[in-house]
Design an enzyme around this catalytic site. Sequence first.
Site, PDB file in Angstrom:
ATOM      1  N   ASP A  90       0.850  -1.190   0.000  1.00 18.62           N
ATOM      2  CA  ASP A  90       0.000   0.000   0.000  1.00 18.62           C
ATOM      3  C   ASP A  90       0.889   1.244   0.000  1.00 18.62           C
ATOM      4  OD1 ASP A  90      -2.076   1.759   0.243  1.00 18.62           O
ATOM      5  OD2 ASP A  90      -2.496   1.305   2.346  1.00 18.62           O
TER       6      ASP A  90
ATOM      7  N   ASP B 117      -3.083   2.083  -6.010  1.00 22.50           N
ATOM      8  CA  ASP B 117      -1.863   2.083  -5.192  1.00 22.50           C
ATOM      9  C   ASP B 117      -1.822   0.957  -4.165  1.00 22.50           C
ATOM     10  OD1 ASP B 117      -3.832   3.141  -3.401  1.00 22.50           O
ATOM     11  OD2 ASP B 117      -2.189   3.943  -2.202  1.00 22.50           O
ATOM     12  N   GLU B 118      -2.612  -0.059  -4.365  1.00 22.11           N
ATOM     13  CA  GLU B 118      -2.748  -1.060  -3.308  1.00 22.11           C
ATOM     14  C   GLU B 118      -3.012  -2.423  -3.922  1.00 22.11           C
ATOM     15  OE1 GLU B 118      -5.855  -1.545   0.289  1.00 22.11           O
ATOM     16  OE2 GLU B 118      -5.770   0.425  -0.608  1.00 22.11           O
TER      17      GLU B 118
HETATM   18 MG   LIG Z   1      -2.472   3.894   0.032  1.00 26.16          MG
END
Ligand SMILES: [Mg+2]
Length: 354
Positions: free
Chosen positions: A14, A109-110
């Site tokens: 993350d 983003d994860e």
């Molecule tokens: Mg994040």
Amino acid sequence: MARLSANRKILHADCDCFFAAVEMRDDPALRDIPLAIGGSVARRGVIATCNYPARAFGIHSAMPTARALRLCPHLTLLPGDFDKYREVSRRLQAVFHELTPLVEPLSLDEAFLDVTGAERFSGSATWMARWLKAECLARTGITVSVGVAPTKFLAKIASDWDKPDGLTVIPPARVDDFLLDLPVKKLHGVGPATGACLDALGIATCEQLRQVPLERLVEEFGKFGRRLFELARGIDERPVKVERERKSISVETTFARDLPDLASCREALAPLCERLEERLARHGHPALSGLLVKVRFDDFSLTTLESRGLAPDPQSFARLLEQAWQRGRRPVRLLGVGARLVPADERRQLSLPF
Ligand SMILES: [Mg+2]
């Protein structure tokens, strides 16, 4: 029950305040000042991401931009460059795929990675996590926090444990100890309503949750009772799912107390729309084909209403909500709002030249 979980190695990666991190990377002048990416006040926008100096003012994602500016009048607000974020995301995902083909992206983003069968670094998930962090930073200039655990829900808690730039490993032998003090509110799927209910039962930690017999939990929470029973013991067999195409993005809330009428439903709509807008941003503002509203009444009947071609603004959702509510005209347990995404193959056709 067979403990498959104990044999798996799951990473949850993350990025730390992703959109803000990309902007700070490209303009060092933004690094130490409160910075947020979000929609304008005129558009009644919400904050998609903010950096740590902004968080010190109490700003967080999904907060209305107007409120963020009241908390911090000198906040630097950027509309966001989602093409750029998507490009950085592609490079991050490429790093993930060098470790394992079993990558499940959750947003730009994860992602979850199942590295159980990965052979690099003699199979050490900790070393893989270290490599992933170093490689992402070297190739994109973005720091990533990583959690390592035998299950998805623990890996996700672990990545958040020591943010920013964190690396938290929960090996199988430490799962039990880790869970004892863990607040039940950190468990996957425990929202405000379940949280309040557990509170009322005097259950704050997983250790306390373990004292409650399965039958009692099922009585109290229905199907989710069994899930709580398992999570408190570290059991979570959900596999890492590779790249299924996402058809919609939605958010929902089960209320601690039923909403008695349409007016109270309308009031509950605004925070849901804010969360949805933030969620759409996290996915890089994909092309949308329509909206949906979901209503569960106090008699557990469920109705969903969809409409094509509307923009995801509060007025459109309010109209859909009104129609959906008219189908039951009863107190409401749960409200959800969402948006349908244009399928990838249609998107490609749309972008073909004439
Ligand atoms: Mg994040």
